[in-house]
Design an enzyme around this catalytic site. Structure first.
Site, PDB file in Angstrom:
ATOM      1  N   SER A 251       0.813  -1.225   0.000  1.00  0.00           N
ATOM      2  CA  SER A 251       0.000   0.000   0.000  1.00  0.00           C
ATOM      3  C   SER A 251       0.841   1.268   0.000  1.00  0.00           C
ATOM      4  CB  SER A 251      -0.941   0.007   1.214  1.00  0.00           C
ATOM      5  OG  SER A 251      -0.214  -0.141   2.425  1.00  0.00           O
TER       6      SER A 251
ATOM      7  N   ASP B   2      -2.591   8.399   7.896  1.00  0.00           N
ATOM      8  CA  ASP B   2      -3.579   7.594   8.609  1.00  0.00           C
ATOM      9  C   ASP B   2      -2.860   6.680   9.599  1.00  0.00           C
ATOM     10  OD1 ASP B   2      -2.470   5.592   7.051  1.00  0.00           O
ATOM     11  OD2 ASP B   2      -4.241   5.290   5.800  1.00  0.00           O
TER      12      ASP B   2
ATOM     13  N   HIS C 299       0.061   4.856   7.071  1.00  0.00           N
ATOM     14  CA  HIS C 299       0.758   5.376   5.891  1.00  0.00           C
ATOM     15  C   HIS C 299       1.231   6.819   6.066  1.00  0.00           C
ATOM     16  CE1 HIS C 299      -2.191   2.295   4.535  1.00  0.00           C
ATOM     17  NE2 HIS C 299      -1.118   1.830   3.913  1.00  0.00           N
TER      18      HIS C 299
END
Length: 387
Positions: free
Chosen positions: A38, A352, A355
């Site tokens: 991600s 978040d 990340h």
């Protein structure tokens, strides 16, 4: 001499071939092939059934819309990719009729004009587009195939390699093996993966308790390195030569880990960071080994751990996630439509629970592009692309 229709067909095919070759041999604009999780994803999980997605607000709030990127704006590979694009390449269009390209380019796609490498699973990632590179990264993905199973769908590194093999064959079929091999030799390949093998595998609360008792950190890391060696060697055998391998960042400092480990107090959580350091020390050795054993390879070790650790130590607001719902550090619930979002995102290290924010990504990208050997070795990306 043939009918007018036949002659038009020949002209069409010839111009298309020149278009493909023009993209292949434009040395000023190398292709950019991206593998990872991600931290590097740009939307592949939008097209699979998965609990790991970022195609909803407020993700992409500064990008203009949610795209599947797990941040407020761009990823590190987005920013680095911008440096690889030389817009002069696209003057090729001036030498061909517009209709030649209409078969390959949908409106707004423009073959890399925006400088962002497209996700492999996007239906528009086809034709000449792939000559500028493809992003195979997937949120929840890991080095090990069972990593991230809590999310359901995800594309782990073995499957990402399979997808690149498909792209590779398509390129060879389109422009021929010699031109394709030249494209791969001059392209930038980057692999940003490994964090999920810890966060969403070895360190999963409750579910990993038994594994941690049966498998020591040393044995687990050795298994990761062994598997990664096979994967990186496979990438080399498929034609990759300039390969940036990012290490695992200080995962004990992400808001999620700090919230589920309140005993750490105001600091980072020690055990996840110790695991990352153990893995990173062996990964550095693996990169050196591959450079020695694989003829013509240029593997580069990107010390993201060191860079992010320094940012955390010096930044104004690292204590919490910018996009948050619950938890002292905003790490208990993933960023989503019901989340609160900080106003000045330039002051936050983390977007978040997991990340980095765009502000962090800019710093990391800059140091990987132009930093010294303590950031990235044996050379930075700018030197790598000139080597």
């Amino acid at each position: 001499m043939g009918s007018p229709i036949y002659r038009l067909k020949v002209v069409f095919q010839t111009l298309v071939v020149f278009a493909w070759l023009g993209f292949c041999f434009a040395k000023s604009t190398p292709a950019n092939f991206v593998f990872g999780d991600s931290l590097a994803e740009v939307g592949n999980n939008n097209y699979i059934v998965s609990l790991s997605k970022a195609d909803y607000i407020p993700n992409g709030i500064d990008f203009g819309k949610p795209t599947g990127r797990y941040t407020n704006d761009r990823t590190i590979v987005d920013i680095i990719g911008k440096h690889l694009v030389v817009h002069g390449l696209f003057n090729l269009r001036a030498y061909s009729h517009q209709f030649i390209f209409s078969a390959f380019i949908s409106p707004g796609q423009e073959l890399g004009f925006e400088g962002f490498t497209p996700p492999y699973l996007a239906p528009t990632t086809t034709g000449a587009v792939v000559l500028q590179g493809v992003n195979y990264a997937s949120g929840g993905g890991g080095i090990l195939n069972h990593t991230g199973k809590i999310f359901g769908g995800r594309i782990n590194l073995d499957a990402q390699m399979d997808n690149f093999a498909n792209t590779r064959q398509n390129i060879i079929s389109a422009i021929g093996a010699p031109a394709a091999m030249k494209l791969f030799e001059t392209a930038l390949f980057s692999v940003t993966i490994g964090s999920n093998d810890f966060i969403n595998n070895y360190l999963v609360p409750v579910l990993s308790t038994v594994e941690q008792k049966l498998v020591s950190p040393e044995v687990f890391v050795a298994a990761l390195i062994s598997r990664f060696r096979i994967q990186l060697t496979r990438l080399y055998t498929m034609g990759a030569r300039r390969i940036v391998v990012a290490n695992v960042g200080p995962i004990g400092c992400i808001p999620y880990q700090r919230d589920i480990n309140p005993s750490a107090g105001d600091g980072c959580v020690a055990f996840p960071n110790e695991l990352a350091k153990l893995y990173n020390s062996q990964l550095r050795g693996l990169v050196m080994e591959l450079n020695s054993n694989l003829n013509g390879s240029k593997f580069v070790y990107a010390d993201v751990y060191r860079i992010v650790e320094e940012i955390i130590q010096n930044y104004m607001s690292y204590d919490s996630a910018c996009c948050f719902v619950a938890g002292r550090f905003g790490g208990l619930i993933p960023c989503g439509p019901s989340s609160k979002v900080c106003t000045d995102r330039s002051k936050f290290v983390f977007w978040d629970a997991y990340h980095p924010a765009d502000a962090t990504n800019i710093i990391v990208a800059k140091r990987l592009m132009d930093g010294g050997s303590s950031d990235i070795s044996p050379m930075n990306i700018r030197h790598l692309m000139r080597a």
